[in-house]
Design an enzyme around this catalytic site. Structure first.
Site, PDB file in Angstrom:
ATOM      1  N   GLU A   1      -5.853   6.840   7.666  1.00  0.00           N
ATOM      2  CA  GLU A   1      -5.054   8.059   7.741  1.00  0.00           C
ATOM      3  C   GLU A   1      -5.927   9.236   7.304  1.00  0.00           C
ATOM      4  O   GLU A   1      -6.587   9.159   6.270  1.00  0.00           O
ATOM      5  CB  GLU A   1      -3.871   7.855   6.780  1.00  0.00           C
TER       6      GLU A   1
ATOM      7  N   ARG B   1       4.562  -3.266  17.344  1.00  0.00           N
ATOM      8  CA  ARG B   1       5.397  -2.950  16.196  1.00  0.00           C
ATOM      9  C   ARG B   1       6.145  -4.225  15.839  1.00  0.00           C
ATOM     10  O   ARG B   1       7.171  -4.529  16.412  1.00  0.00           O
ATOM     11  CB  ARG B   1       6.389  -1.827  16.528  1.00  0.00           C
TER      12      ARG B   1
ATOM     13  N   GLU C   1       0.862  -1.192   0.000  1.00  0.00           N
ATOM     14  CA  GLU C   1       0.000   0.000   0.000  1.00  0.00           C
ATOM     15  C   GLU C   1       0.886   1.226   0.000  1.00  0.00           C
ATOM     16  O   GLU C   1       2.017   1.160   0.461  1.00  0.00           O
ATOM     17  CB  GLU C   1      -0.845   0.054   1.297  1.00  0.00           C
TER      18      GLU C   1
ATOM     19  N   LYS D   1       2.320   4.534   1.553  1.00  0.00           N
ATOM     20  CA  LYS D   1       2.419   5.070   2.914  1.00  0.00           C
ATOM     21  C   LYS D   1       2.059   6.549   2.822  1.00  0.00           C
ATOM     22  O   LYS D   1       2.816   7.352   2.286  1.00  0.00           O
ATOM     23  CB  LYS D   1       3.829   4.884   3.472  1.00  0.00           C
TER      24      LYS D   1
ATOM     25  N   ARG E   1      -3.196   8.528  17.377  1.00  0.00           N
ATOM     26  CA  ARG E   1      -2.255   7.504  17.866  1.00  0.00           C
ATOM     27  C   ARG E   1      -2.130   7.529  19.363  1.00  0.00           C
ATOM     28  O   ARG E   1      -1.936   6.511  19.993  1.00  0.00           O
ATOM     29  CB  ARG E   1      -0.869   7.809  17.301  1.00  0.00           C
TER      30      ARG E   1
ATOM     31  N   ARG F   1      -2.618   9.449  11.469  1.00  0.00           N
ATOM     32  CA  ARG F   1      -3.236   8.146  11.721  1.00  0.00           C
ATOM     33  C   ARG F   1      -4.468   8.340  12.589  1.00  0.00           C
ATOM     34  O   ARG F   1      -4.432   9.098  13.570  1.00  0.00           O
ATOM     35  CB  ARG F   1      -2.218   7.260  12.443  1.00  0.00           C
TER      36      ARG F   1
HETATM   37  P1  AMP Z   1       5.679   5.480  11.555  1.00  0.00           P
HETATM   38  O1  AMP Z   1       4.812   6.594  12.074  1.00  0.00           O
HETATM   39  O2  AMP Z   1       6.942   5.961  10.903  1.00  0.00           O
HETATM   40  O3  AMP Z   1       5.845   4.353  12.572  1.00  0.00           O
HETATM   41  O4  AMP Z   1       4.909   4.799  10.351  1.00  0.00           O
HETATM   42  C1  AMP Z   1       3.718   4.199  10.543  1.00  0.00           C
HETATM   43  C2  AMP Z   1       2.657   5.186  10.215  1.00  0.00           C
HETATM   44  O5  AMP Z   1       2.469   5.252   8.836  1.00  0.00           O
HETATM   45  C3  AMP Z   1       1.319   4.800  10.726  1.00  0.00           C
HETATM   46  O6  AMP Z   1       1.145   5.147  12.055  1.00  0.00           O
HETATM   47  C4  AMP Z   1       0.391   5.573   9.827  1.00  0.00           C
HETATM   48  O7  AMP Z   1       0.132   6.848  10.372  1.00  0.00           O
HETATM   49  C5  AMP Z   1       1.188   5.774   8.578  1.00  0.00           C
HETATM   50  N1  AMP Z   1       0.618   5.143   7.397  1.00  0.00           N
HETATM   51  C6  AMP Z   1       0.511   5.740   6.213  1.00  0.00           C
HETATM   52  N2  AMP Z   1      -0.025   4.942   5.316  1.00  0.00           N
HETATM   53  C7  AMP Z   1      -0.291   3.767   5.925  1.00  0.00           C
HETATM   54  C8  AMP Z   1      -0.854   2.532   5.494  1.00  0.00           C
HETATM   55  N3  AMP Z   1      -1.230   2.338   4.241  1.00  0.00           N
HETATM   56  N4  AMP Z   1      -0.968   1.551   6.422  1.00  0.00           N
HETATM   57  C9  AMP Z   1      -0.552   1.743   7.708  1.00  0.00           C
HETATM   58  N5  AMP Z   1      -0.015   2.881   8.157  1.00  0.00           N
HETATM   59  C10 AMP Z   1       0.122   3.893   7.282  1.00  0.00           C
END
Ligand code: AMP
Length: 597
Positions: free
Chosen positions: A312, A454, A258, A260, A284, A265
């Site tokens: 998101e 995680r 998918e 990102k 979050r 979130r």
């Molecule tokens: P991180 O904040 O760097 O841990 O990355 C994970 C975050 O990516 C999640 O908390 C979401 O806010 C974001 N995100 C964006 N697109 C997606 C997706 N398709 N699936 C899951 N998370 C996503």
């Protein structure tokens, strides 16, 4: 006899004194069993560090400064004494115990019920002035060790090494219930106190799903390259004993790809028949996002089947059908009131990528393929209902005439493809970046939804923007084991004949390389300011970074964020390092352009 806060505080002290999880669990279980069910319910909640159950939207809203003001008043400590006590522990609760021990007369113990009543009163009063008398009352009537845990609870950090999951296990142990059943019931109802009663009366199976309490969000582990992403999935397959699927053939469609998205979130709850029109959006950190995005609340109010969606929130350009940069969305945050104008200027949508509950059931334990199938059909049923016509402001903003106005749905479904080959993943990544998104996510098809975890079931691939070749202009002594060596380097790019600094890096090199550079820079020091020295611009480094931002910190007007040294480029002459123009180019290529250092 009702449960005393003193006993609770003593149990907390004992919990803090051991690191052994089993011991903690036994301590909690034994303690809970000694209490009446009402008090066990209260104690379980407070042990988990929460003043109120998750389903209960009350908050104390009593910040550190209000709490310390109350403590100063009750303990009669002056600023210096407060400062010393706080510095000794780095914790307001522990400081309170110290300061209150100094009081001559120690009050009798409070009960758990009295604490509950006071917490309710604090939450119900509006503003610090109204809250203060209730906090003062609590601290005046509490013993020092009780005050310690009252403040820790209020601050939201018990420091006993006890998470809610451990309290759930202890509840199971106390009443010989199945730990999985306890965990499941807590997730369904969002109420630890209710579950205590159910576990004790062996009625856990009567727990029913309640909406409007946030579940933990599943998180992703980072990978830096397509190869690493492919390897991780290979490892996962190996762990499952399915490694032979990989041999010599790439069609391992074990994961979805998918985009990102770079938004916020959010977990969206809607469709409760008993509360028609109620919609909640949780961040979050479990905060309420509904106020910041009232148009999403409006759009989802028409959905009449109970559902919890994961996705998101994105600022959206309906004309291009793409997300706007995060900075656009940021304008919507931190405002007391979201004006209609703001809503028109920065349209928002909810990009759904997972479904956690529908039709009255949690479906966390269903594999992703199944959750995704349900999500697709839910979106198909409701995308129309969440459709809104663009308002005039947006149409003008995107240069459209009123005739060209498009309608767009506030509910969108994240696109997916099956992961098959490294080359395909590479392309998907580039395509995602072209659409202005951050990178790609990879999600194991057979994975269950694990709130708050995680793990390796979800991977995020955000490669470095680019790397830059830079020259070192300054060197500084490091800290700790690097105190004696010049390990922190300020570096620059070329701007015509001049050099302009763009950042400072201290990670990425081996000790041997740092030793080599230390000797080199000792020899090539221009000015020695003690810790920092300017050096002749001779050493070229290749640096990676997360992004580029505009910054006054360096004379280039830019700063690299999270720079890491990839290697020393002795092969590269200073004349060939990257230019300021290149930095600007990288800056402009970012979907989101951070503004401040
Ligand atoms: P991180 O904040 O760097 O841990 O990355 C994970 C975050 O990516 C999640 O908390 C979401 O806010 C974001 N995100 C964006 N697109 C997606 C997706 N398709 N699936 C899951 N998370 C996503």
């Amino acid at each position: 006899m009702s449960g005393s806060l003193l006993q609770f505080a003593e149990v907390c002290d004992r919990l803090a004194a051991t690191t052994k999880k089993l011991e903690k669990r036994a301590l909690i279980a034994d303690y809970l069993r000694t209490l009446s069910l009402e008090d066990a319910a209260r104690a379980a909640l407070y042990l988990a560090g929460a003043p109120f159950p998750e389903t209960d939207r009350r908050t104390l809203n009593a910040g550190g400064s209000l709490l310390s003001r109350a403590l100063a008043e009750v303990s009669e400590a002056d600023r210096t004494a407060m400062h010393i006590a706080y510095r000794r522990h780095g914790d307001l609760g522990a400081a309170a115990q110290d300061l209150l021990e100094a009081r001559k007369d120690h009050p009798a113990s409070l009960t758990l019920k009295q604490l509950e009543d006071s917490l309710a009163a604090i939450a119900a009063s509006r503003g610090p002035a109204a809250k203060l008398p209730h906090i003062l009352h609590l601290l005046r009537t509490a013993q020092p060790v009780e005050a310690k845990y009252i403040l820790k609870l209020a601050v939201g950090d018990m420091r006993t090494g006890v998470k809610q999951s451990l309290v759930e296990e202890a509840i199971a142990a106390a009443w010989e219930a199945d730990p999985t059943a306890v965990r499941h019931a807590v997730m369904l109802t969002g109420s630890l106190p209710e579950i205590v009663a159910m576990a004790a009366t062996k009625t856990l199976d009567s727990a029913r799903m309640k909406l409007f309490h946030p579940l933990g969000l599943m998180l992703a582990s980072p990978v830096n390259s397509v190869e690493e992403a492919m390897k991780r999935f290979a490892e996962e397959l190996a762990a499952e004993g399915e490694v032979d699927l990989l041999i010599g053939q790439p069609p391992l469609s074990r994961a979805l790809i998918e985009d990102k998205y770079d938004g916020i979130r959010a977990q969206l709850h809607c469709g409760d028949c008993s509360q028609p029109g109620r919609v909640e959006l949780f961040s979050r950190s479990r905060e309420d996002l509904g106020e910041a995005f009232p148009e999403l609340v409006d759009a989802f109010a028409s959905i009449s089947e109970p559902a919890i969606l994961d996705g998101e929130i994105l600022a959206w350009n309906p004309a291009t059908g793409r997300a706007l940069p995060f900075s656009a969305l940021q304008q919507r945050l931190g405002r007391k009131r979201v004006t209609r104008e703001m809503q028109e200027q920065v349209p928002v949508i909810f990009m759904a990528f997972d479904l956690l509950a529908f039709d009255g059931n949690l479906i966390l334990d269903a594999p992703l393929t199944e959750r995704r199938r349900q999500l697709e059909s839910l979106v198909a049923r409701h995308a129309g209902a969440t459709q809104k016509f663009e308002q005039r402001g947006q149409a003008l903003l995107f240069g459209q005439s009123e005739d060209e106005q498009q309608s767009f749905s506030r509910l969108m479904l994240a696109g997916t493809t099956y992961l098959r080959t490294a080359a395909q993943l590479d392309r998907a990544y580039t395509d995602a970046r072209t659409r202005g998104n951050e990178g790609v996510m990879l999600k194991a098809l057979d994975s269950i939804y694990q709130p708050g975890k995680r793990g390796l079931a979800w991977l995020k691939l955000k490669r470095e923007l680019a790397t830059l070749d830079v020259v070192v202009t300054g060197a500084e002594f490091g800290h700790g084991k690097r105190a004696g060596v010049l390990s922190d380097y300020t570096f620059a790019v070329r701007d015509g004949e001049q050099l302009k600094n763009v950042g400072k890096a201290y990670s990425g090199l081996t000790d041997a390389e740092i030793d080599e550079l230390t000797a080199f820079f000792h020899e090539h020091t221009i000015e020695d300011f003690g810790g920092f020295r300017t050096v002749e611009p001779l050493k070229v480094l290749e640096v990676a970074f997360n992004n580029v931002m505009r910054s006054e910190r360096h004379d280039s007007g830019f700063a690299l964020r999270f720079p890491r040294i990839l290697r020393i480029r002795d092969d590269k002459p200073v004349a060939e390092i990257d230019t300021l123009a290149r930095v600007e180019e990288v800056y402009n290529a970012q979907p989101d352009k951070p503004q401040n250092a």
